[in-house]
Design an enzyme around this catalytic site. Structure first.
Site, PDB file in Angstrom:
ATOM      1  CE  LYS A  71      41.992  36.265  85.437  1.00  0.00           C
ATOM      2  NZ  LYS A  71      40.863  37.172  85.281  1.00  0.00           N
ATOM      3  CG  ASN A  92      44.543  40.998  85.276  1.00  0.00           C
ATOM      4  OD1 ASN A  92      45.265  41.762  85.917  1.00  0.00           O
ATOM      5  ND2 ASN A  92      43.740  41.432  84.320  1.00  0.00           N
ATOM      6  N   GLY A 129      26.421  36.663  90.493  1.00  0.00           N
ATOM      7  CA  GLY A 129      27.552  35.745  90.315  1.00  0.00           C
ATOM      8  C   GLY A 129      28.565  35.935  91.428  1.00  0.00           C
ATOM      9  CE  LYS A 156      21.454  33.058 101.442  1.00  0.00           C
ATOM     10  NZ  LYS A 156      22.293  32.962 102.624  1.00  0.00           N
ATOM     11  CE  LYS A 158      30.957  27.902  94.071  1.00  0.00           C
ATOM     12  NZ  LYS A 158      31.002  27.704  92.612  1.00  0.00           N
ATOM     13  CG  LEU A 216      31.184  41.522  84.192  1.00  0.00           C
ATOM     14  CD1 LEU A 216      32.095  41.043  85.327  1.00  0.00           C
ATOM     15  CD2 LEU A 216      31.520  42.969  83.846  1.00  0.00           C
TER      16      LEU A 216
HETATM   17  P1  NAP Z   1      33.609  31.499  87.306  1.00  0.00           P
HETATM   18  O1  NAP Z   1      34.590  31.830  88.377  1.00  0.00           O
HETATM   19  O2  NAP Z   1      33.568  30.116  86.753  1.00  0.00           O
HETATM   20  O3  NAP Z   1      32.119  31.856  87.883  1.00  0.00           O
HETATM   21  C1  NAP Z   1      30.981  31.505  87.135  1.00  0.00           C
HETATM   22  C2  NAP Z   1      29.731  32.131  87.771  1.00  0.00           C
HETATM   23  O4  NAP Z   1      28.621  31.826  86.910  1.00  0.00           O
HETATM   24  C3  NAP Z   1      29.386  31.576  89.152  1.00  0.00           C
HETATM   25  O5  NAP Z   1      28.817  32.582  89.937  1.00  0.00           O
HETATM   26  C4  NAP Z   1      28.345  30.490  88.806  1.00  0.00           C
HETATM   27  O6  NAP Z   1      27.448  30.215  89.852  1.00  0.00           O
HETATM   28  C5  NAP Z   1      27.603  31.172  87.694  1.00  0.00           C
HETATM   29  N1  NAP Z   1      26.873  30.203  86.868  1.00  0.00           N
HETATM   30  C6  NAP Z   1      27.393  29.290  86.017  1.00  0.00           C
HETATM   31  N2  NAP Z   1      26.401  28.566  85.455  1.00  0.00           N
HETATM   32  C7  NAP Z   1      25.228  29.037  85.987  1.00  0.00           C
HETATM   33  C8  NAP Z   1      23.857  28.679  85.815  1.00  0.00           C
HETATM   34  N3  NAP Z   1      23.481  27.685  84.984  1.00  0.00           N
HETATM   35  N4  NAP Z   1      22.931  29.370  86.500  1.00  0.00           N
HETATM   36  C9  NAP Z   1      23.297  30.361  87.357  1.00  0.00           C
HETATM   37  N5  NAP Z   1      24.574  30.728  87.560  1.00  0.00           N
HETATM   38  C10 NAP Z   1      25.528  30.071  86.885  1.00  0.00           C
HETATM   39  O7  NAP Z   1      33.782  32.453  86.061  1.00  0.00           O
HETATM   40  P2  NAP Z   1      34.347  33.974  86.018  1.00  0.00           P
HETATM   41  O8  NAP Z   1      35.782  33.950  85.720  1.00  0.00           O
HETATM   42  O9  NAP Z   1      33.867  34.662  87.223  1.00  0.00           O
HETATM   43  O10 NAP Z   1      33.608  34.541  84.699  1.00  0.00           O
HETATM   44  C11 NAP Z   1      32.216  34.797  84.730  1.00  0.00           C
HETATM   45  C12 NAP Z   1      31.770  35.475  83.460  1.00  0.00           C
HETATM   46  O11 NAP Z   1      32.444  36.723  83.309  1.00  0.00           O
HETATM   47  C13 NAP Z   1      32.067  34.669  82.194  1.00  0.00           C
HETATM   48  O12 NAP Z   1      30.959  34.772  81.360  1.00  0.00           O
HETATM   49  C14 NAP Z   1      33.252  35.375  81.581  1.00  0.00           C
HETATM   50  O13 NAP Z   1      33.244  35.276  80.173  1.00  0.00           O
HETATM   51  C15 NAP Z   1      33.004  36.821  82.008  1.00  0.00           C
HETATM   52  N6  NAP Z   1      34.260  37.587  82.063  1.00  0.00           N
HETATM   53  C16 NAP Z   1      34.396  38.632  81.211  1.00  0.00           C
HETATM   54  C17 NAP Z   1      35.546  39.372  81.216  1.00  0.00           C
HETATM   55  C18 NAP Z   1      35.670  40.547  80.266  1.00  0.00           C
HETATM   56  O14 NAP Z   1      36.799  41.001  80.007  1.00  0.00           O
HETATM   57  N7  NAP Z   1      34.569  41.077  79.777  1.00  0.00           N
HETATM   58  C19 NAP Z   1      36.587  39.070  82.096  1.00  0.00           C
HETATM   59  C20 NAP Z   1      36.416  37.994  82.988  1.00  0.00           C
HETATM   60  C21 NAP Z   1      35.237  37.238  82.949  1.00  0.00           C
HETATM   61  P3  NAP Z   1      27.713  28.958  90.849  1.00  0.00           P
HETATM   62  O15 NAP Z   1      28.647  29.475  91.900  1.00  0.00           O
HETATM   63  O16 NAP Z   1      26.375  28.626  91.374  1.00  0.00           O
HETATM   64  O17 NAP Z   1      28.311  27.853  90.026  1.00  0.00           O
END
Ligand code: NAP
Length: 274
Positions: A71, A92, A129, A156, A158, A216
């Site tokens: 992205k 996207n 998040g 924090k 981030k 999400l």
């Molecule tokens: P990403 O950039 O990898 O971010 C992941 C987030 O999850 C970060 O804030 C991370 O915190 C947190 N996290 C991961 N493991 C954790 C844990 N054990 N405890 C606490 N926090 C944790 O991913 P993303 O692209 O933002 O996607 C995030 C979510 O949104 C995913 O579940 C994805 O499936 C969903 N999503 C849904 C859609 C939809 O169309 N519905 C679209 C996009 C994304 P840290 O910074 O501390 O690692």
């Protein structure tokens, strides 16, 4: 016998692509509206993004969805960015305007559209998040005019970075359950199928029927966050709504057509249940 002859080519790039539902949604839309086009899944490794973008220009490919981890990198190869792609800081969606490749972002609409019916009542929101989806969520909140936006994240630093960039406030991870919010959005991986499935990203003690929650995460459909929020009387929005709205907005950009949202939802829910 009539033979299907696609005239336009669309697709999605990402790595790994896994079981993306985008081909299902867009190919269904093309069939519904008798558009001679096809949408394919193109798993693309990071080092191949540059050559993909050359192919996009030379063939040409009519449009594409872009997902993790491309992205940001595709922004180096577009001719123009829309205002909303610039404000999210990620692309996207790719489409053509005249002879220019435009990078857009429909993820923010994926967050704002399901929330729009509640927006008059949402003054104070908590975003859990601080990854890629969080950037789209903040832009979506701002589109809705939500004034008090708080962010919390396990790491924090981030949350601090996003708070500074988007001019919002930070809540410490350990204190995220301390206040009442009108809206809580989960953009972490907590609650997803697999090792996180039973972990609720939020402590729900201070929430009630005046709180809207939006997870999400869409696999599983009914996450632990949604289940516990409903038990507290909150109104709950499933993650599939973000997928539907970002996808319908892509379809509209490519074809000018508003797909029947209800039918699209039925299609995707049937797929998820199956
Ligand atoms: P990403 O950039 O990898 O971010 C992941 C987030 O999850 C970060 O804030 C991370 O915190 C947190 N996290 C991961 N493991 C954790 C844990 N054990 N405890 C606490 N926090 C944790 O991913 P993303 O692209 O933002 O996607 C995030 C979510 O949104 C995913 O579940 C994805 O499936 C969903 N999503 C849904 C859609 C939809 O169309 N519905 C679209 C996009 C994304 P840290 O910074 O501390 O690692």
């Amino acid at each position: 016998m009539s033979v299907f002859r696609p005239e336009k080519l669309f697709g999605i790039i990402g790595h790994p692509l896994g079981h993306t539902m985008s081909p299902l949604l867009h190919n269904w839309g093309f069939t519904e509206h008798k558009i001679p086009a096809v949408y394919m899944a193109w798993p693309t490794e990071p080092e191949k993004v540059k050559s993909f973008m050359r192919t996009f220009r030379d063939l040409p490919i009519s449009g594409a969805s872009v997902t993790i981890p491309h992205k940001l990198s595709v922004m180096n190869y577009t001719d123009q960015l829309t205002e909303r792609a610039e404000s999210v800081g990620a692309v996207n969606t790719l489409f053509w305007r005249d002879d220019k490749i435009v990078g857009d972002n429909t993820d923010a609409a994926g967050v704002s559209e399901p929330l729009r019916p509640y927006s008059d009542h949402i003054h104070k929101a908590l975003l859990i998040g601080a990854g890629g989806a969080a950037r789209a969520a903040i832009t979506g909140f701002k589109e809705l005019g939500i004034k008090k936006i708080f962010i919390t994240n396990r790491t924090k630093s981030k949350a601090d970075e996003l708070a500074e960039e988007f001019k919002i406030s930070v809540v410490d991870w350990d204190n995220r359950g301390d206040q009442h919010y009108d809206l809580i959005v989960n953009s972490t991986s907590l609650g997803m199928s697999g090792k996180f499935v039973d972990i609720n990203p939020m402590i729900m003690d201070n929430q009630d029927e005046h709180t809207v929650v939006f997870d999400l995460v869409y696999n599983p459909m009914e996450t632990v966050f949604i289940r516990e929020a409903k038990a507290k009387g909150c109104r709950a929005i499933h993650g599939i709504e973000m997928f539907i709205h970002q996808g319908l907005e892509q379809f509209r950009l490519w074809t000018g057509i508003n797909v029947d949202e209800k039918k699209a939802r039925e299609l995707l829910l049937e797929h998820l249940r199956g």
